[in-house]
Design a protein around this motif. Sequence first.
Motif, PDB file in Angstrom:
ATOM      1  N   GLY A 314      53.631 -26.130  -2.173  1.00 15.03           N
ATOM      2  CA  GLY A 314      53.346 -26.652  -0.840  1.00 15.03           C
ATOM      3  C   GLY A 314      54.427 -26.436   0.189  1.00 15.03           C
ATOM      4  N   VAL A 315      55.549 -25.856  -0.206  1.00  9.58           N
ATOM      5  CA  VAL A 315      56.609 -25.620   0.771  1.00  9.58           C
ATOM      6  C   VAL A 315      56.289 -24.362   1.572  1.00  9.58           C
ATOM      7  N   ILE A 316      56.939 -24.232   2.727  1.00 10.13           N
ATOM      8  CA  ILE A 316      56.742 -23.056   3.577  1.00 10.13           C
ATOM      9  C   ILE A 316      57.716 -21.971   3.130  1.00 10.13           C
ATOM     10  N   ASN A 317      57.180 -20.856   2.714  1.00 14.26           N
ATOM     11  CA  ASN A 317      57.975 -19.789   2.118  1.00 14.26           C
ATOM     12  C   ASN A 317      59.130 -19.350   3.021  1.00 14.26           C
ATOM     13  N   GLU A 318      58.861 -19.043   4.287  1.00 14.28           N
ATOM     14  CA  GLU A 318      59.883 -18.526   5.184  1.00 14.28           C
ATOM     15  C   GLU A 318      60.959 -19.570   5.479  1.00 14.28           C
ATOM     16  N   GLU A 319      60.582 -20.821   5.555  1.00 13.79           N
ATOM     17  CA  GLU A 319      61.558 -21.877   5.829  1.00 13.79           C
ATOM     18  C   GLU A 319      62.650 -21.902   4.761  1.00 13.79           C
ATOM     19  N   ARG A 321      63.295 -19.414   2.514  1.00 10.38           N
ATOM     20  CA  ARG A 321      64.017 -18.141   2.459  1.00 10.38           C
ATOM     21  C   ARG A 321      65.144 -18.133   3.479  1.00 10.38           C
ATOM     22  N   VAL A 322      64.878 -18.614   4.688  1.00  7.68           N
ATOM     23  CA  VAL A 322      65.910 -18.695   5.719  1.00  7.68           C
ATOM     24  C   VAL A 322      67.017 -19.660   5.298  1.00  7.68           C
ATOM     25  N   ALA A 323      66.648 -20.731   4.612  1.00  6.39           N
ATOM     26  CA  ALA A 323      67.652 -21.691   4.129  1.00  6.39           C
ATOM     27  C   ALA A 323      68.610 -21.017   3.151  1.00  6.39           C
ATOM     28  N   TYR A 324      68.092 -20.116   2.292  1.00  5.51           N
ATOM     29  CA  TYR A 324      68.948 -19.423   1.330  1.00  5.51           C
ATOM     30  C   TYR A 324      69.918 -18.481   2.049  1.00  5.51           C
ATOM     31  N   VAL A 325      69.425 -17.778   3.038  1.00  3.50           N
ATOM     32  CA  VAL A 325      70.281 -16.858   3.787  1.00  3.50           C
ATOM     33  C   VAL A 325      71.340 -17.644   4.556  1.00  3.50           C
ATOM     34  N   PRO A 372      61.802 -14.284  -2.086  1.00  2.00           N
ATOM     35  CA  PRO A 372      60.928 -15.164  -1.315  1.00  2.00           C
ATOM     36  C   PRO A 372      61.528 -16.553  -1.254  1.00  2.00           C
ATOM     37  N   GLY A 373      60.984 -17.406  -0.414  1.00  2.00           N
ATOM     38  CA  GLY A 373      61.424 -18.790  -0.385  1.00  2.00           C
ATOM     39  C   GLY A 373      61.001 -19.524  -1.639  1.00  2.00           C
ATOM     40  N   ILE A 374      59.812 -19.197  -2.141  1.00  2.00           N
ATOM     41  CA  ILE A 374      59.349 -19.755  -3.410  1.00  2.00           C
ATOM     42  C   ILE A 374      58.586 -18.663  -4.144  1.00  2.00           C
ATOM     43  N   GLN A 375      58.865 -18.512  -5.418  1.00  2.00           N
ATOM     44  CA  GLN A 375      58.174 -17.476  -6.190  1.00  2.00           C
ATOM     45  C   GLN A 375      57.459 -18.045  -7.396  1.00  2.00           C
ATOM     46  N   SER A 376      57.790 -19.289  -7.785  1.00  2.00           N
ATOM     47  CA  SER A 376      57.083 -19.919  -8.896  1.00  2.00           C
ATOM     48  C   SER A 376      57.386 -21.397  -8.878  1.00  2.00           C
ATOM     49  N   TYR A 423      63.331  -2.722   5.734  1.00  3.54           N
ATOM     50  CA  TYR A 423      64.313  -3.413   6.577  1.00  3.54           C
ATOM     51  C   TYR A 423      63.682  -4.643   7.226  1.00  3.54           C
ATOM     52  N   ARG A 424      64.369  -5.760   7.140  1.00  4.03           N
ATOM     53  CA  ARG A 424      63.889  -7.003   7.751  1.00  4.03           C
ATOM     54  C   ARG A 424      64.680  -7.251   9.031  1.00  4.03           C
ATOM     55  N   LYS A 425      64.005  -7.402  10.149  1.00 10.32           N
ATOM     56  CA  LYS A 425      64.678  -7.664  11.410  1.00 10.32           C
ATOM     57  C   LYS A 425      65.287  -9.066  11.399  1.00 10.32           C
ATOM     58  N   THR A 426      66.368  -9.204  12.144  1.00 10.69           N
ATOM     59  CA  THR A 426      67.035 -10.497  12.251  1.00 10.69           C
ATOM     60  C   THR A 426      67.053 -10.936  13.705  1.00 10.69           C
ATOM     61  N   TYR A 427      66.765 -12.201  13.914  1.00 14.17           N
ATOM     62  CA  TYR A 427      66.718 -12.761  15.256  1.00 14.17           C
ATOM     63  C   TYR A 427      67.625 -13.991  15.348  1.00 14.17           C
ATOM     64  N   VAL A 428      68.093 -14.260  16.553  1.00 16.99           N
ATOM     65  CA  VAL A 428      68.701 -15.561  16.804  1.00 16.99           C
ATOM     66  C   VAL A 428      67.598 -16.599  16.630  1.00 16.99           C
ATOM     67  N   LEU A 429      67.865 -17.639  15.873  1.00 17.52           N
ATOM     68  CA  LEU A 429      66.882 -18.705  15.670  1.00 17.52           C
ATOM     69  C   LEU A 429      67.230 -19.852  16.614  1.00 17.52           C
ATOM     70  N   LYS A 430      66.366 -20.069  17.569  1.00 17.05           N
ATOM     71  CA  LYS A 430      66.624 -21.088  18.579  1.00 17.05           C
ATOM     72  C   LYS A 430      66.719 -22.462  17.927  1.00 17.05           C
ATOM     73  N   ARG A 431      67.818 -23.150  18.235  1.00 18.76           N
ATOM     74  CA  ARG A 431      68.120 -24.460  17.638  1.00 18.76           C
ATOM     75  C   ARG A 431      68.154 -24.402  16.111  1.00 18.76           C
ATOM     76  N   GLY A 432      68.289 -23.192  15.574  1.00 20.44           N
ATOM     77  CA  GLY A 432      68.363 -23.027  14.135  1.00 20.44           C
ATOM     78  C   GLY A 432      67.034 -23.131  13.421  1.00 20.44           C
ATOM     79  N   ASN A 433      65.929 -23.227  14.170  1.00 17.15           N
ATOM     80  CA  ASN A 433      64.611 -23.354  13.560  1.00 17.15           C
ATOM     81  C   ASN A 433      64.142 -22.021  12.990  1.00 17.15           C
ATOM     82  N   TYR A 434      63.682 -22.034  11.751  1.00 17.87           N
ATOM     83  CA  TYR A 434      63.335 -20.797  11.054  1.00 17.87           C
ATOM     84  C   TYR A 434      62.231 -20.005  11.742  1.00 17.87           C
ATOM     85  N   ASP A 435      61.357 -20.671  12.491  1.00 16.70           N
ATOM     86  CA  ASP A 435      60.186 -19.997  13.061  1.00 16.70           C
ATOM     87  C   ASP A 435      60.256 -19.854  14.572  1.00 16.70           C
TER      88      ASP A 435
END
Length: 771
Positions: A314-319, A321-325, A372-376, A423-435
């Motif tokens: 139930g977690v959001i995958n990208e959220e 994954r960004v936390a790990y980075v 991924p943020g979650i794989q299993s 290649y995965r693009k990287t963006y400034v995350l406004k207020r640190g929000n993953y999305d």
Amino acid sequence: MRRHLYLLLILCAASILGMFWACNHPSNIDEQMPDVVSYNFNIRPILSDKCYKCHGPDASKRQAGLRLDMPESAFKALKDDPNAHVLVPGSPAMSELFRRVSTNDTTEMMPPANSNLKRLTPHEVDLVKKWIKQGAKFEKHWAFVPPKVVPLPEVKDKAWPKTPIDNFILQKQEQYGLKPNPEADKERLLKRVSFDLTGLPPSLDMMDRFLADKSSDAYGKVVDELMKSPAYGEKMTLHWLDVARYADSHGYQDDNYRTQWPWRDWVIHAFNENLPYDKFITWQLAGDLMPNATKEQLLATGFNRNHKITEEGGVINEEYRVAYVTDRTNTFGKALLGVTIECAHCHDHKYDPFSQKEYYQLFAFFNQVKEPGIQSTVGGPETYAKRPMMQVTNDDVKGILKFVNKQDTGKLIVSVMGDSEVYRKTYVLKRGNYDTHGDEVQPGTPKAILPFDSSLPKNRLGLAEWLFSRKNPLAARAFVNQTWQEFFGKGIVKSSGDFGMQGDLPSHPELLDWLSVDFMDHGWDIKRLVKQLVMSATYRQSAVVSPDKLKIDPDNTYLARGPRSRLPAEFVRDMVLASSGILNKTIGGPSVNPYQPAGLWENATSGRGILANYRQVHGPNLYRRGMYTLIKRTVPPVEMAIFDASNRDQCEVKRLRTNTPLQALLMENDPTVLEAARVLATKLLQEKSTSKEKVYKAFRLIICRKPNDKEQAILDSYYNEELKAMDLQTAGKVLNVGEYPLPDNLNKVNLAAMMKVVDAIYNLEEAITKT
């Protein structure tokens, strides 16, 4: 036992009195007015502490368009008064900065009365005044200027220094009217260096050999012997496990098991083999990207996969994954650069010249990992490591990975680094929000530290090359400072994770530079650096403190006495096991579950996975070193937590060091301590010696020195008291602890009485203190 408790109360009272003394007799060294006021060491700390919140690097919080950390802004006319200037070199009276910090007019004073910031002290106001009078010269922050070769200081006492380190230390002591302590006696010095180099007490044989050796190089021979011990690699690894946030579980609610321990085996191997620091770090950052990368280099990259990983549905995958980075980026800054880069995750850094854009440029180096943020979700062995991962085969441990202590033929997998083909693009995350994406950024580094060379590859391997450039001002300083901290109790820069504007200033900046340049000039040789520290006269001093020294320098900033500190949590356990003779000295391998109070895991678990229930080990594995105790992040080992061990949630370059009643209670009641006391007492009773000789030997094994007559008499008396008061039923209860076999042919009353004496020795402050 009453005498034992009385002694503990005396120790607690002494500790409280010591703290009271330190608080009421502060150092007068830092209040002296320097002949030449330095912006870096006298003025910037004041501005950073009192002014940068509103007039610093963070544009979003800046007031009146005024930025005090840059001379071009500080020398400008005021925005609302073109005839007034913040700084007028040579004229404090015409400088608004001095007028505002010295006035008592609440409508004009700075910091403002309603700002919750403390006003400048009279001494700080005088420093500002003198600095302006001397020309108000700005300097680049000391930590962002590459270290330079500095000449050895001249000292009056030319006989004391044993290494160049001592010249720097003695020069500062002489400046403030301090004199170094004499060298510690051989017994205390041996205990100190043995724990510092191996995390273990010296053996009786080593004690006797060292005491008998009257040669001039007796100490040097002991140092060499200790550094050749496999336990050296274990000792050095313990700090790195904190830095690398190593644990045996994934860390979130389910907190299931993970198999990262082969990476820990590699770290021990790397320290024992004296892998140069630049390679040690490069392999961990980018071993997978090296040309013709070996499996050893790939295993080393487990460093950057030690972060927390979720297995919850139930977690959001990208959220995640960004936390790990984010975790890897923050760890890189804190561990390898000694800066709080994480403060720029949501906005420009408020105190240091790191923009949010630069944070995400650094983030970009770690954003290509194929994960991924979650794989299993929680399951069987296939979830113990997460992609990307590598398998350690039986052939590997017979060959290139022979240092991995693989104890069975089952499948063994480890999480490692590996970039995606896309290649995965990287963006400034406004207020640190993953999305919430802002501008796209390319891999880069903070310009204030060192701009990224465009000729370097824009990946983690290029980042490692950037890190070890001779122009990089932080890489050598950060590691040298952490190493100094491990041997002297605190770094030359006390805030070892923050070399920035809000961090502590180095107590000996020239020494830090000299050590850093010397470290680089000699091939980033870690063992050479360590030996330099322990061979110095500074390190060898007695830890005894006189009232005068306590008054002048209560924190021992200027090292006019030897280091004195409590052993780290893991070494408290190791001391108990080693001195009793039951320590399992096996190097590496999976973590183990020793004794633990019942129900801790079960009351704090989701009920899923292999770690849902605590399964204690038995036999030899019950007596492994503290560093091999399994760390479940959500329920860390209680005995380790009480002694301030890290729960490994995040990178930690410096542990807290507390002194609490819980620590005394633990030593009194921990089954490991009680069992060790029983086992040591058993071994002593099996020897043909008098009770006095047995007590004498126990004291030496635990305290690592010979007891004086008074100590011997107290312990002998305690043994006789216990012997008279002990009956067979009571003895049975006393001895009923631990799983180590109890011989049938010993007098249980004598054994229980001797066990009480040994336990009392374990509970002396000196037993768990490096003096």
